[in-house]
Design a protein around this motif. Sequence first.
Motif, short mmCIF file in Angstrom:
data_model
loop_
_atom_site.label_atom_id
_atom_site.label_comp_id
_atom_site.label_asym_id
_atom_site.label_seq_id
_atom_site.Cartn_x
_atom_site.Cartn_y
_atom_site.Cartn_z
N SER A 144 0.73 -1.21 0.15
CA SER A 144 -0.13 -0.05 0.00
C SER A 144 0.66 1.40 -0.13
CB SER A 144 -0.98 -0.11 1.12
OG SER A 144 -1.32 1.12 1.73
N TYR A 196 0.81 4.03 -3.28
CA TYR A 196 0.47 5.45 -3.21
C TYR A 196 1.71 6.39 -3.43
CZ TYR A 196 -1.21 9.47 -0.33
OH TYR A 196 -1.68 10.42 0.08
N ARG A 216 -7.19 5.83 7.68
CA ARG A 216 -6.94 6.21 6.28
C ARG A 216 -5.97 5.49 5.63
NH1 ARG A 216 -5.90 11.61 3.92
NH2 ARG A 216 -7.43 12.88 5.01
N GLU A 225 -6.99 3.09 2.37
CA GLU A 225 -6.05 3.02 1.31
C GLU A 225 -5.67 1.80 0.50
OE1 GLU A 225 -4.75 5.13 -1.11
OE2 GLU A 225 -3.04 3.69 -2.10
N ARG A 270 -8.62 0.04 -0.98
CA ARG A 270 -9.03 0.48 -2.45
C ARG A 270 -8.79 -0.49 -3.51
NH1 ARG A 270 -6.76 4.21 -5.15
NH2 ARG A 270 -5.41 4.78 -3.54
#
Length: 525
Positions: free
Chosen positions: A64, A68, A419, A423, A426
């Motif tokens: 992740s 990102y 958060r 993420e 997603r």
Amino acid sequence: MTESRENWGSKIGLILAMAGNAVGLGNFWRFPYVAASNGGGAFMIPYFFALIVIGLPVMLVEWSIGRYGGKHGHGTLGPMMYLQAKQAMKPKKAIIVGSLCGMIAFGVTILVNSYYNHIIGWSLGFAFNSLTGGYKGDPGGFFASYIQDPKNLVFWVIALLCLAFAVMKGIQKGIESWAKVMMPVLYVFGIILGIRSLTLGAPVNPDWSSLAGLNYIWNPDFSQLSWQSAIAAAGQIFFTLSLGMGIIQNYASYLQPDEDIVTASVATISLNEFAEVILGGTAVIPIAYAFLGPEGIKGSIGLAFMALPNVFSTMTGGGIFGAMWFLLLFFAGVTSAIAMYNYLVALLEEDAGIERKKGAWIVFVGYLIVGLPIALESILTQSANLVYFTEVDNWIGNYLLIVLGLIEIIVIGWCVKDRALEEMNRGGLWKVPKWFFRLFHQFLTPITIITFLVFFTRDYWIAGNFKVVPSYVAEIPEFAIWVNLGRIVVFAVLLIGFIQSYKSIKTKYKDEIEKNEVNEKEVNK
Ligand code: PFF
């Protein structure tokens, strides 16, 4: 950050490349001797515990962080971790967190490969010697003479050239296409060797059948369970899954922004564990057990490069099986080392604007230089002690990985919090449930890693690794110089890594760092 970055070409290519990253010498060279010297079956208990409590949560975090970071144009860990940390702290603090992580990833990708590339070269050299009968006369002693002979460095250079050519071609045409060929071949070789191993019977001693070897690894003797085996198990999980190195994040940075990372993490872990536990465990341990018995299998480098050649030289069809074994090591090594190589090329691209092809040659020269002390130690001292290697591996390949994993899990679990979970989930077909994140990412994983690090440090202290002349060279004090050379190199590379990461983040996020205000939009709910 709008620069366009390459993406993986296909799902299968991505999964095979990631599996190639994780499945490495750690699975076939390191796992069997670590398991065998830490109680066999008893080792597997903390091993599976660490797989669930550390391996899976940290793997999810790294995918992740990487995806990102890639979305923001980053392929290296410094800026990636800065982006995470600044969601919960002021930019001036976040830059320190980013620089520390960038420093460790820089150190790992340069220094782990400084010795790892040699092992890949040895594998190729031994594959060649298996076919030409090179080690037939004295299989056990062959390794020492092999590494003392400068001629053999040619295999190291060939290995480095393979890496350079693969990385030069880029993500899809280079890394992905190599993995699509090498990984299936590796699994096929592993399965053939596994079958051969289980059908060996008991060629040397009636008590040492290969099935007894299987029993040794699968039937735990609880009296062998110890803190030390638990520590070794957790360290193995980090190494084998390529965690705490920066290379999972780098590969993940080439993902599309909503590619499913939960499924992909689970697929990577499953392919890695199949290779390690099933193939590494059934191909190597039972073969070695059948020929060497319970005591004989507890070597280190020795198991893959001394004990097994011994076995192959007496086995029917040993030349072919030997070549298969060493080619398997070679493929496993190459598809992993490519990831570290690519990390450094990405760093040159991102921070110095150097294009991929040129970057690949710069890294090639860099790896020749950092690999030189390993080669020189054996050649100059005419020994096979590999003290410089051991020292660099102790700090970089064993210790700092865990420190990096710990920083990541704390930043994600405790700073970015919910958060980060959003993420992670997603685009996922399966989602990581909230309870899992709370239980693992926030509690069990950091607590286990901290406990492990404390005991690990204590063990290093007891083992005398902090002394100027560490205990492992007490008998050969003239080698202390190689230990200390290793330490100086580690220190220098880390220092450069810190400065490099700091500058990289500072250049990219100058304005907000100078303002040093927490961006309200990014503050956690
Ligand atoms: N997971 C890899 C292995 O098991 O060998 C770790 C690794 C080491 C990856 C060295 C890449 C590398 F260059």
